[in-house]
Design a protein around this motif. Structure first.
Motif: not given
Length: 254
Positions: A146, A152-153, A156-157, A162
């Motif tokens: 990442y 967006s993922k 969030t992370f 996780d």
């Protein structure tokens, strides 16, 4: 690059002041400055639950504005930002303490704090990549693949870790132990999940040592990778020091 990276403060302003003084910072301008070339860095969650969230906001704002510090937002920062935008957020899980402090101010002071925090948040990256990509600071950490991405993922992370989508009985999310499987070259410094002592594994450092839960406020010195802490004045709440959900890791094969 010489940094002192401070874990989740959560409104523990006095501990923040004591820790920076222990690190050699001088407060003669109303905020901490180092006589050498060291700068501060913050892993987010400046506010909520502790007694003096607004003082922390103001100090970190002045530091970042003066190019004396790096800041990344945490999940509590993200929620406070949405509150200041007028969004419909639930005033719970610590936000109520910050809102109560803010509501005690007169309108002019309220606007000042709101402006400071919005500017701080809006100018902050989701995570910092520093020292020629040798160091990454992200609130809840970041997966190796990442780094350099911002969808967006990743958000969030970086804000929540996780997460599996499941929740514990107290409503907190179940989290996979991403650090256990990290194999990247950059050192990752993060917070978010309170641990009794700094957790070092696979070039990752969790430095949230639960200041607001009666643990301690911790700084990781970089590049030395040594630790300085001050004890918390808050009541000790042992159940808040949750380790990562290793059983979920094994079950999911991650």
């Amino acid at each position: 690059m010489k940094l002192d990276i401070i874990g989740d403060i959560h409104g523990c302003y006095e501990e923040f002041k004591l820790l920076t003084e222990k690190l050699g910072y001088i407060w003669n301008q109303g905020y901490p400055q180092h006589p050498g070339e060291r700068k501060l860095a913050f892993v987010g969650d400046l506010t909520d639950r502790g007694p003096a969230s607004l003082a922390v906001i103001e100090t970190v704002y002045l530091l970042v504005k003066s190019d004396l510090a790096y800041y990344v937002p945490g999940n509590h920062c993200d929620k406070l930002y949405r509150f200041f935008l007028g969004r419909n957020v639930k005033i719970a899980h610590g936000l109520e303490t910050t809102v109560a402090e803010w509501e005690q101010l007169n309108k002019k002071e309220q606007q000042k704090i709101k402006r400071m925090f919005r500017e701080l948040y809006e100018n902050a990256p989701l995570y910092h990549i520093l020292d020629e990509q040798k160091l990454v600071i992200a609130h809840a950490g970041i997966r190796e693949d990442y780094i350099g991405q911002y969808h967006s993922k990743v958000k969030t992370f970086a804000l929540y870790g996780d997460i599996t989508g499941e929740a514990h009985a107290d409503g907190s999310p179940v989290r996979r132990d991403w650090a256990k499987h990290y194999n990247g070259k950059p050192i990752i410094v993060y917070g978010h999940t309170p641990v009794r002592n700094v957790r070092e594994i696979h070039r990752t450092y969790n430095i949230d040592t639960g200041a607001v839960f009666g643990g301690k406020l911790t700084a990781l010195k970089y590049p030395e990778l040594t630790i300085e802490s001050v004890p918390s004045s808050m009541p000790f709440t042992p159940e808040k020091f949750r380790t990562f959900d290793v059983e979920v890791v094994e079950k999911n094969g991650r």
